[in-house]
Design an enzyme around this catalytic site. Sequence first.
Site, PDB file in Angstrom:
ATOM      1  N   GLU A  39       1.124  -1.354  -0.191  1.00 11.41           N
ATOM      2  CA  GLU A  39       0.090  -0.311   0.448  1.00 11.41           C
ATOM      3  C   GLU A  39       1.214   1.217   0.132  1.00 11.41           C
ATOM      4  OE1 GLU A  39      -2.436  -3.149   1.332  1.00 11.41           O
ATOM      5  OE2 GLU A  39      -0.398  -2.778   2.266  1.00 11.41           O
ATOM      6  N   TYR A  40       1.878   1.204   0.885  1.00 11.66           N
ATOM      7  CA  TYR A  40       2.562   2.284   0.740  1.00 11.66           C
ATOM      8  C   TYR A  40       3.597   2.200  -0.163  1.00 11.66           C
ATOM      9  CZ  TYR A  40       6.656   4.716   1.903  1.00 11.66           C
ATOM     10  OH  TYR A  40       8.286   5.795   2.321  1.00 11.66           O
ATOM     11  N   TYR A  41       3.642   1.535  -0.997  1.00 10.27           N
ATOM     12  CA  TYR A  41       4.861   1.698  -2.712  1.00 10.27           C
ATOM     13  C   TYR A  41       3.762   2.104  -3.678  1.00 10.27           C
ATOM     14  CZ  TYR A  41       9.164   0.256  -2.279  1.00 10.27           C
ATOM     15  OH  TYR A  41      10.658   0.277  -2.238  1.00 10.27           O
TER      16      TYR A  41
ATOM     17  N   LYS B 257       3.478   6.063  -3.011  1.00 10.43           N
ATOM     18  CA  LYS B 257       4.564   6.757  -3.534  1.00 10.43           C
ATOM     19  C   LYS B 257       4.142   6.482  -5.300  1.00 10.43           C
ATOM     20  CE  LYS B 257       6.482   8.126   0.342  1.00 10.43           C
ATOM     21  NZ  LYS B 257       6.550   9.269   0.705  1.00 10.43           N
TER      22      LYS B 257
END
Length: 227
Positions: A135-137, A140
Amino acid sequence: MSVIKVAIVGANGKVGRLLVSQLKNNNSFSTPLAIVRTQDQFNYFKNEAGVDASLTDIENSSVSEIAEAIKGYDAVVFSAGAGGKAVERIFTVDLDGCCKVVEACEKVGIKRFIVVSALKAEDREFWCNIKGLREYYIAKKAADREVRDSKLGYTILQPGSLELNKGTGLLQPLNKIEEKASNNYSINREDVASFIVQSLLHPDATVKKTISLVNGDEPIEKFIQSL
């Protein structure tokens, strides 16, 4: 040459605090503005760090409110992040928070924008199976695309695994990044902060570029000359 006025979104983060200190102690810059989300953080930067501060929570503030906070500055650095707290905050901070700051910069005519992203954010095959970071990527990758599509003189910095060791002042040449895969492409946060400073001082070499940052054996000055 006039000094550069820099506002830092996410100033209370580990990279942010290091950056505040470096800018404060560099005569090429005026006192930086720390944009923070809590009263305790505001008090720290005003009273202990001795810099200007704005209590502006980018997660919940409007674009107009953010624009008012950064108006009059020459450059904005976005180093904010949810810090692994609640998946939904990755999208309200790392993604939409970044997008709102970009829009705020465009609204008040700030051209220079530097964002701290993540190594290989555009490479879905690299991160899609990394447990706990997907999810973080996603956030980003999407934020970086918004930055590239903006009217700003942007620099997207993509550091590898962030460490808290003392900075080395040395980076890995871009054509040799894969040599550091076994070390998780690690980089010290202090070196990330140092490179942000150099990016602000060398816009001709860094504007409109996405730059991978990993510790290596090349001095930052030489690394920038090679871009």
